[in-house]
Motif scaffolding. Structure first.
Motif, PDB file in Angstrom:
ATOM      1  N   LEU A 171       0.833  -1.200   0.000  1.00  0.00           N
ATOM      2  CA  LEU A 171       0.000   0.000   0.000  1.00  0.00           C
ATOM      3  C   LEU A 171       0.868   1.250   0.000  1.00  0.00           C
ATOM      4  O   LEU A 171       1.832   1.362   0.765  1.00  0.00           O
ATOM      5  CB  LEU A 171      -0.915   0.018   1.217  1.00  0.00           C
ATOM      6  N   LYS A 172       0.529   2.187  -0.833  1.00  0.00           N
ATOM      7  CA  LYS A 172       1.318   3.424  -0.933  1.00  0.00           C
ATOM      8  C   LYS A 172       0.773   4.451   0.041  1.00  0.00           C
ATOM      9  O   LYS A 172      -0.374   4.864  -0.066  1.00  0.00           O
ATOM     10  CB  LYS A 172       1.249   3.986  -2.346  1.00  0.00           C
ATOM     11  N   LEU A 191      -7.762   5.799   6.419  1.00  0.00           N
ATOM     12  CA  LEU A 191      -7.664   7.244   6.341  1.00  0.00           C
ATOM     13  C   LEU A 191      -6.355   7.734   5.742  1.00  0.00           C
ATOM     14  O   LEU A 191      -6.245   8.896   5.409  1.00  0.00           O
ATOM     15  CB  LEU A 191      -7.845   7.854   7.735  1.00  0.00           C
ATOM     16  N   SER A 192      -5.333   6.859   5.637  1.00  0.00           N
ATOM     17  CA  SER A 192      -4.052   7.325   5.138  1.00  0.00           C
ATOM     18  C   SER A 192      -3.960   7.080   3.643  1.00  0.00           C
ATOM     19  O   SER A 192      -4.330   6.013   3.150  1.00  0.00           O
ATOM     20  CB  SER A 192      -2.911   6.606   5.856  1.00  0.00           C
ATOM     21  N   GLY A 193      -3.430   8.065   2.942  1.00  0.00           N
ATOM     22  CA  GLY A 193      -3.191   7.907   1.523  1.00  0.00           C
ATOM     23  C   GLY A 193      -4.457   8.002   0.690  1.00  0.00           C
ATOM     24  O   GLY A 193      -5.561   8.235   1.160  1.00  0.00           O
ATOM     25  N   ASP A 194      -4.254   7.817  -0.593  1.00  0.00           N
ATOM     26  CA  ASP A 194      -5.355   7.829  -1.545  1.00  0.00           C
ATOM     27  C   ASP A 194      -6.117   6.520  -1.409  1.00  0.00           C
ATOM     28  O   ASP A 194      -5.643   5.471  -1.815  1.00  0.00           O
ATOM     29  CB  ASP A 194      -4.784   8.001  -2.950  1.00  0.00           C
ATOM     30  N   ARG A 195      -7.331   6.586  -0.849  1.00  0.00           N
ATOM     31  CA  ARG A 195      -8.068   5.352  -0.569  1.00  0.00           C
ATOM     32  C   ARG A 195      -8.382   4.566  -1.839  1.00  0.00           C
ATOM     33  O   ARG A 195      -8.316   3.344  -1.852  1.00  0.00           O
ATOM     34  CB  ARG A 195      -9.352   5.685   0.187  1.00  0.00           C
ATOM     35  N   GLN A 196      -8.720   5.257  -2.882  1.00  0.00           N
ATOM     36  CA  GLN A 196      -9.042   4.566  -4.120  1.00  0.00           C
ATOM     37  C   GLN A 196      -7.805   3.851  -4.665  1.00  0.00           C
ATOM     38  O   GLN A 196      -7.892   2.720  -5.150  1.00  0.00           O
ATOM     39  CB  GLN A 196      -9.568   5.563  -5.158  1.00  0.00           C
ATOM     40  N   HIS A 197      -6.653   4.519  -4.571  1.00  0.00           N
ATOM     41  CA  HIS A 197      -5.422   3.885  -5.047  1.00  0.00           C
ATOM     42  C   HIS A 197      -5.068   2.667  -4.192  1.00  0.00           C
ATOM     43  O   HIS A 197      -4.623   1.643  -4.710  1.00  0.00           O
ATOM     44  CB  HIS A 197      -4.270   4.893  -5.014  1.00  0.00           C
ATOM     45  N   GLN A 198      -5.242   2.779  -2.877  1.00  0.00           N
ATOM     46  CA  GLN A 198      -4.955   1.645  -1.993  1.00  0.00           C
ATOM     47  C   GLN A 198      -5.851   0.459  -2.319  1.00  0.00           C
ATOM     48  O   GLN A 198      -5.394  -0.684  -2.389  1.00  0.00           O
ATOM     49  CB  GLN A 198      -5.138   2.063  -0.535  1.00  0.00           C
ATOM     50  N   LEU A 199      -7.135   0.725  -2.514  1.00  0.00           N
ATOM     51  CA  LEU A 199      -8.064  -0.347  -2.842  1.00  0.00           C
ATOM     52  C   LEU A 199      -7.708  -0.970  -4.186  1.00  0.00           C
ATOM     53  O   LEU A 199      -7.721  -2.203  -4.344  1.00  0.00           O
ATOM     54  CB  LEU A 199      -9.500   0.194  -2.879  1.00  0.00           C
ATOM     55  N   LEU A 223      -4.670  -3.260  -3.695  1.00  0.00           N
ATOM     56  CA  LEU A 223      -5.033  -4.536  -3.064  1.00  0.00           C
ATOM     57  C   LEU A 223      -5.749  -5.458  -4.045  1.00  0.00           C
ATOM     58  O   LEU A 223      -5.408  -6.642  -4.173  1.00  0.00           O
ATOM     59  CB  LEU A 223      -5.929  -4.279  -1.847  1.00  0.00           C
ATOM     60  N   VAL A 224      -6.738  -4.928  -4.716  1.00  0.00           N
ATOM     61  CA  VAL A 224      -7.538  -5.753  -5.628  1.00  0.00           C
ATOM     62  C   VAL A 224      -6.694  -6.240  -6.803  1.00  0.00           C
ATOM     63  O   VAL A 224      -6.736  -7.423  -7.174  1.00  0.00           O
ATOM     64  CB  VAL A 224      -8.766  -4.965  -6.124  1.00  0.00           C
ATOM     65  N   THR A 225      -5.888  -5.338  -7.369  1.00  0.00           N
ATOM     66  CA  THR A 225      -5.078  -5.701  -8.537  1.00  0.00           C
ATOM     67  C   THR A 225      -4.105  -6.819  -8.216  1.00  0.00           C
ATOM     68  O   THR A 225      -4.003  -7.814  -8.954  1.00  0.00           O
ATOM     69  CB  THR A 225      -4.305  -4.470  -9.051  1.00  0.00           C
ATOM     70  N   HIS A 226      -3.392  -6.681  -7.104  1.00  0.00           N
ATOM     71  CA  HIS A 226      -2.394  -7.692  -6.770  1.00  0.00           C
ATOM     72  C   HIS A 226      -3.039  -8.974  -6.256  1.00  0.00           C
ATOM     73  O   HIS A 226      -2.483 -10.071  -6.443  1.00  0.00           O
ATOM     74  CB  HIS A 226      -1.391  -7.136  -5.766  1.00  0.00           C
ATOM     75  N   SER A 227      -4.191  -8.877  -5.622  1.00  0.00           N
ATOM     76  CA  SER A 227      -4.916 -10.085  -5.224  1.00  0.00           C
ATOM     77  C   SER A 227      -5.372 -10.859  -6.459  1.00  0.00           C
ATOM     78  O   SER A 227      -5.265 -12.090  -6.516  1.00  0.00           O
ATOM     79  CB  SER A 227      -6.124  -9.722  -4.359  1.00  0.00           C
TER      80      SER A 227
END
Length: 561
Positions: A316-317, A352-360, A363-367
């Motif tokens: 996560l970035k 709450l940390s970072g760009d939530r959409q980017h974090q999601l 996670l989804v992409t690498h999963s």
């Protein structure tokens, strides 16, 4: 499990190697090198005299289903010799580790590698007395390579006229490994000559040794990037471990292959973070390759799937932090740490940390990437979910805390019920512990999680250690290869001591199950074999449990001060 807090150096991410300033040895660099060579030479003599001499491969390989006890005829002197061999080897190994903590020599890494290769080649000529797994590798590889059938749906007992079937220990059970191992085993079988038993034994041992050497290279490379001062001791901790060498070069187990991909995933994660720091476009490629490497590890043996969530969350970035919304974080932080309150701040920080959409998206992409790799590798063998034989492991018990619980449950339940309940309790305990470690990883300051994988390595070590100590139902000595590979990356003396102790005590499993059981059969078979399993747990696990408890006490005392 202990929680390692890296000592601070110029960077808060850099863990300092254990101190070398208080060594009692007052030797010159040349004197230390001579002492190091002496330790290696003595270790080689022990391998030659106590393992190669009594258990030569060329003498016994044509006799099916031999093991340590059968070759030694359950003799007391032979049992004492085997135990003495590992006592001497671990004493020399520990002395060598302590010597590596002294100011390193530029020649010492090559000496470590040369002796590691020498030990491996010596043990390559030792009959696999610890387990018949290498023969199962051969026949399962032959099922795919020669018969063109799936080792996940066909068993070797279907081929009674095959010249190699007599050597298989699990004749009526399909392969318990992943599809990547099936492809590797088939390739090795083809290269060695499909029906040539000795050539196949050499080839599978050679494969295990090759990946062991590659593991050494990765460990040294990772440590040179993260903790250069600990590169030599960490590499030595892995390279000269007597149990690891015995299981890899003598018994030919494939755990070094599995751990190669775990170490490669960590190495690629380092590359990802270096590229991210320099704003390079290659960062995302290294992240994907890291997940692919870890997934390949899972496709050798399934156990490393428990590390996948930790690697995913470590990607996560956190660079684009946003301000917390008023009221939200406060509500979470009002928790006093009881019940599930400890988890809520971690979840809040993740959300709450970072760009939530980017974090999601990450996670989804690498999963999906990990799932895609698994699907691709399983596709040629797929016959429904029965192809994945992961659940069968929960019904296999030996030398573990869940085994003792299962045997006690049999006082009130039948065998199937007792095994089901004990297996699920172990699985639940492991899942709960993984949640606590995941929460710890998420609670950590985001910028540190992003720049350095030290905490990820420590958490991975703790999860594997907890699994082996408390929740593994089918505990075997060669599983400790997983632990040593991760411990080598952690510059902490407590971690090294814990690993050395655990690997040593597990060598006693061979003495108990191959000798002691047959000396005292009525007592060992008491209460559905509670006698033998409680004896094994006593000699292999009680000391590591006690040392883990001591480390917990030591950590609490340090916090109080």
């Amino acid at each position: 499990m202990h929680e390692l807090k890296p000592q601070q150096t110029e960077s808060p991410d850099q863990a300092k190697a254990p101190s070398r300033t208080t060594s009692p040895l007052r030797l010159s660099s040349r004197g230390r090198l001579v002492l190091f060579l002496s330790l290696g030479g003595l270790s080689e003599l022990v391998y030659l005299y106590f393992l190669l001499r009594p258990y030569p491969l060329l003498k016994y390989y044509t006799i099916p289903l031999l093991d340590l006890g059968k070759i030694a005829d359950r003799g007391r002197l032979d049992a004492a010799a085997f135990a003495t061999a590992f006592l001497l080897l671990f004493a020399l190994y520990y002395a060598g580790y302590r010597l590596c903590l002294i100011q390193p020599s530029s020649h010492r890494p090559w000496v470590v590698l040369i002796f590691a290769t020498l030990f491996s080649l010596t043990l390559m000529f030792v009959y696999p007395v610890g387990a018949a797994d290498i023969f199962d590798y051969i026949i399962n590889g032959r099922i795919l390579a020669y018969y063109r059938l799936s080792p996940f749906t066909h068993v070797c007992s279907e081929f009674p006229d095959d010249p190699l079937v007599a050597y298989a220990a699990w004749r009526n059970i399909p392969s318990a490994y992943g599809p990547l191992w099936a492809f590797l085993a088939a390739g090795v079988n083809i290269l060695a000559g499909s029906a040539d038993l000795l050539a196949n034994v050499w080839a599978f041992k050679g494969l295990a040794i090759l990946f062991y050497i590659l593991d050494l290279g990765l460990i040294y490379s990772i440590l040179m990037e993260t903790n250069p001062a600990y590169a030599l001791p960490g590499t030595f901790l892995f390279a000269w471990n007597p149990l690891l060498l015995f299981e890899t070069a003598a018994n030919g187990h494939n755990d070094s292959v599995m751990m190669f991909f775990v170490l490669l995933a960590i190495h690629l994660l380092l590359k990802h973070r270096a590229a991210a720091d320099s704003k390079s476009a290659a960062a995302s490629r290294f992240a994907s390759l890291s997940i692919i490497a870890l997934t390949c590890s899972v496709m050798i043996k399934f156990i490393t799937i428990i590390l996948l969530p930790f690697f995913l969350f470590s990607l996560l970035k956190p660079e684009h932090e946003t301000a917390p919304r008023p009221g939200k974080t406060r509500a979470f932080h009002r928790q006093d740490g009881r019940t599930w309150g400890w988890l809520r701040p971690s979840l809040a920080k993740l959300r709450l940390s970072g760009d939530r959409q980017h974090q999601l998206t990450t996670l989804v992409t690498h999963s999906l990437l990990a799932t895609g790799v698994m699907t691709l590798l399983y596709a040629p063998f797929w016959k429904g979910f029965g192809t994945i034989r992961l659940g069968e492991r929960l019904s296999m018990f030996t030398d573990s805390l869940p085994t003792l619980i299962m045997l006690l449950l049999r006082l009130r339940l039948n065998v199937l019920q007792a095994k089901w309940l004990a297996g699920r309790l172990a699985l639940a305990a492991l899942g709960l512990f993984c949640l606590t470690r995941l929460a710890r990883l998420m609670r950590h300051k985001p910028n540190r999680r992003a720049r350095h994988p030290h905490l990820l390595i420590v958490v991975s070590f703790e999860v594997i250690l907890f699994y082996l100590l408390f929740t593994c139902t089918w505990l075997q000595p060669w599983y400790l290869v997983w632990l040593v590979a991760l411990a080598a990356l952690i510059p902490d003396p407590d971690t090294a001591h814990q690993t050395i102790l655990f690997t040593y005590t597990m060598t006693w499993a061979y003495v108990v199950y191959h000798f002691v059981w047959f000396w005292y059969i009525p007592a060992m078979n008491w209460m559905n074999r509670l006698g033998i399993h409680s004896t094994a747990v006593g000699v292999t696990l009680v000391a590591p449990w006690a040392f883990s408890a001591y480390l917990l006490w030591k950590r609490r005392r340090r916090k109080e001060r």
